[in-house]
Write a protein that holds these residues in place. Structure first.
Motif, PDB file in Angstrom:
ATOM      1  N   GLU A   9       0.824  -1.204   0.000  1.00 40.32           N
ATOM      2  CA  GLU A   9       0.000   0.000   0.000  1.00 40.32           C
ATOM      3  C   GLU A   9       0.860   1.257   0.000  1.00 40.32           C
ATOM      4  OE1 GLU A   9      -3.585   2.155   2.599  1.00 40.32           O
ATOM      5  OE2 GLU A   9      -2.680   0.272   3.298  1.00 40.32           O
ATOM      6  N   ILE A  10       1.977   1.219   0.696  1.00 44.15           N
ATOM      7  CA  ILE A  10       2.871   2.374   0.749  1.00 44.15           C
ATOM      8  C   ILE A  10       3.387   2.716  -0.640  1.00 44.15           C
ATOM      9  CG2 ILE A  10       5.159   3.137   1.562  1.00 44.15           C
ATOM     10  CD1 ILE A  10       4.483   1.632   4.224  1.00 44.15           C
ATOM     11  N   GLU A  12       1.972   1.761  -3.513  1.00 44.11           N
ATOM     12  CA  GLU A  12       0.815   2.139  -4.339  1.00 44.11           C
ATOM     13  C   GLU A  12       0.436   3.590  -4.116  1.00 44.11           C
ATOM     14  OE1 GLU A  12      -2.163  -0.702  -3.305  1.00 44.11           O
ATOM     15  OE2 GLU A  12      -1.446  -2.227  -4.738  1.00 44.11           O
ATOM     16  N   ASN A  13       0.499   4.040  -2.873  1.00 41.91           N
ATOM     17  CA  ASN A  13       0.152   5.429  -2.577  1.00 41.91           C
ATOM     18  C   ASN A  13       1.125   6.409  -3.227  1.00 41.91           C
ATOM     19  OD1 ASN A  13      -2.106   4.754  -1.085  1.00 41.91           O
ATOM     20  ND2 ASN A  13      -1.058   4.827   0.887  1.00 41.91           N
ATOM     21  N   LYS A  16      -0.043   6.741  -6.736  1.00 47.30           N
ATOM     22  CA  LYS A  16      -1.293   7.501  -6.823  1.00 47.30           C
ATOM     23  C   LYS A  16      -1.067   8.999  -6.621  1.00 47.30           C
ATOM     24  CE  LYS A  16      -4.256   3.751  -5.066  1.00 47.30           C
ATOM     25  NZ  LYS A  16      -5.048   3.303  -3.887  1.00 47.30           N
ATOM     26  N   VAL A  17      -0.301   9.321  -5.604  1.00 47.52           N
ATOM     27  CA  VAL A  17      -0.132  10.723  -5.212  1.00 47.52           C
ATOM     28  C   VAL A  17       0.922  11.426  -6.061  1.00 47.52           C
ATOM     29  CG1 VAL A  17       0.490  12.277  -3.315  1.00 47.52           C
ATOM     30  CG2 VAL A  17      -0.852  10.198  -2.847  1.00 47.52           C
ATOM     31  N   ALA A 217       3.381  10.693   0.648  1.00 44.58           N
ATOM     32  CA  ALA A 217       2.335   9.885   0.023  1.00 44.58           C
ATOM     33  C   ALA A 217       1.591   9.032   1.043  1.00 44.58           C
ATOM     34  CB  ALA A 217       2.939   8.985  -1.048  1.00 44.58           C
ATOM     35  N   ASN A 218       2.125   8.957   2.276  1.00 40.72           N
ATOM     36  CA  ASN A 218       1.528   8.124   3.325  1.00 40.72           C
ATOM     37  C   ASN A 218       1.509   8.884   4.653  1.00 40.72           C
ATOM     38  OD1 ASN A 218       1.369   5.165   2.065  1.00 40.72           O
ATOM     39  ND2 ASN A 218       3.304   6.081   1.387  1.00 40.72           N
TER      40      ASN A 218
END
Length: 279
Positions: A9-10, A12-13, A16-17, A217-218
């Motif tokens: 998830e880290i 992926e973020n 995304k960002v 981003a996280n």
């Protein structure tokens, strides 16, 4: 979930960002910091004019303050940008370059710590020890031999990092042969990296830029995002060293390969190569 499971998830973020990062660096490392920011998925802005840094900071996703250059107008620049980053609630990283090495630099650091709230403080062990307790043995920008984290003093240094995190209200990231990333309750011990990385000027500065991308981003998972950043960077260094030896290269080749492998790094690669232990 474990930190390795969270790493998917880290990463992926970050995709995304694609965080826009305001990075105040120094003349030695600014170009490398910009390139490593791009490689790991961010977009760098390197503004340092005090009359524009507040606007630049507001338009970005996060801020990395590298204390390598404290001359002239830079202190005013740092303070304006840092306070604005706090005002707009952006993740903010401090790299206390050379802390403990000179009286003026130490005064600048004290001012920054008093007036800006830092999400993460990332430095070598001597820099962190000076920032936290004025106990560093440093005489320059490299960690003093007596300050380094070893297997023998690891428990003591983990406890120290947790205590400094509680004192300063920041995640502490001490980098070296063994890295420690800690808040007041939890520490991650990271054994990724290669000793040849220390032969390249600016690997610490670049690491702080990487941390900035990962936490921006996280922002709701800063401790784990910082630990993932250090492990990913160290793993990139390991892969870069292997590639450099295959190419019959040396330090400049390693620098190029390090940036390349940060560009290639993902959760799957990290899961295969991460050396992270929770304490």
């Amino acid at each position: 979930m474990s930190i390795i499971e969270d790493s998917k998830e880290i990463f992926e973020n970050i995709k995304k960002v694609r965080p826009v990062m305001h990075n105040i660096s120094n003349i030695v490392t600014a170009n490398d910091c910009a390139n490593i920011t791009l490689a790991c998925g961010g977009s760098p802005t390197m503004a340092d004019d005090p009359d524009e840094v507040e606007d630049i900071t507001s338009a970005c996703n996060g801020f990395v303050l590298n204390m390598g250059n404290t001359g002239g107008f830079m202190v005013e620049t740092m303070l304006r940008a840092g306070k604005k980053s706090n005002e707009v609630n952006h993740p903010t990283v401090l790299d206390p370059v050379g802390a403990g090495a000179a009286k003026r630099r130490n005064q600048v650091l004290e001012t920054l710590l008093n007036e800006i709230k830092f999400s993460v403080i990332r430095g070598n062990v001597s820099e962190i020890k000076f920032a936290g307790s004025k106990s560093s043995g440093a005489k320059g920008v490299d960690a003093a031999e007596g300050d380094k984290v070893t297997e023998e003093n690891l428990d003591e240094m983990v406890a120290y990092a947790k205590n400094i995190s509680a004192k300063l209200g920041s995640v502490i990231a001490m980098s070296g042969a063994i890295d420690i990333v800690a808040d007041e309750n939890t520490a991650y011990v990271i054994r990724n990296g290669h000793s040849m990385m220390s032969d390249i000027t600016g690997t610490g500065c670049m690491l702080s830029s990487v941390v900035g991308v990962f936490i921006s981003a996280n922002p709701d998972n800063i401790l784990k995002a910082t630990a993932v950043a250090l492990s990913a960077y160290g793993l990139a260094g390991e892969l870069a060293y292997k590639k450099t030896m295959e190419m019959d290269g040396y330090t400049s080749t390693l620098r190029m390969n390090l940036i390349d492998y940060m560009g290639k790094m993902n959760a799957e690669m990290l899961q295969e190569g991460a050396k992270i232990e929770v304490r």
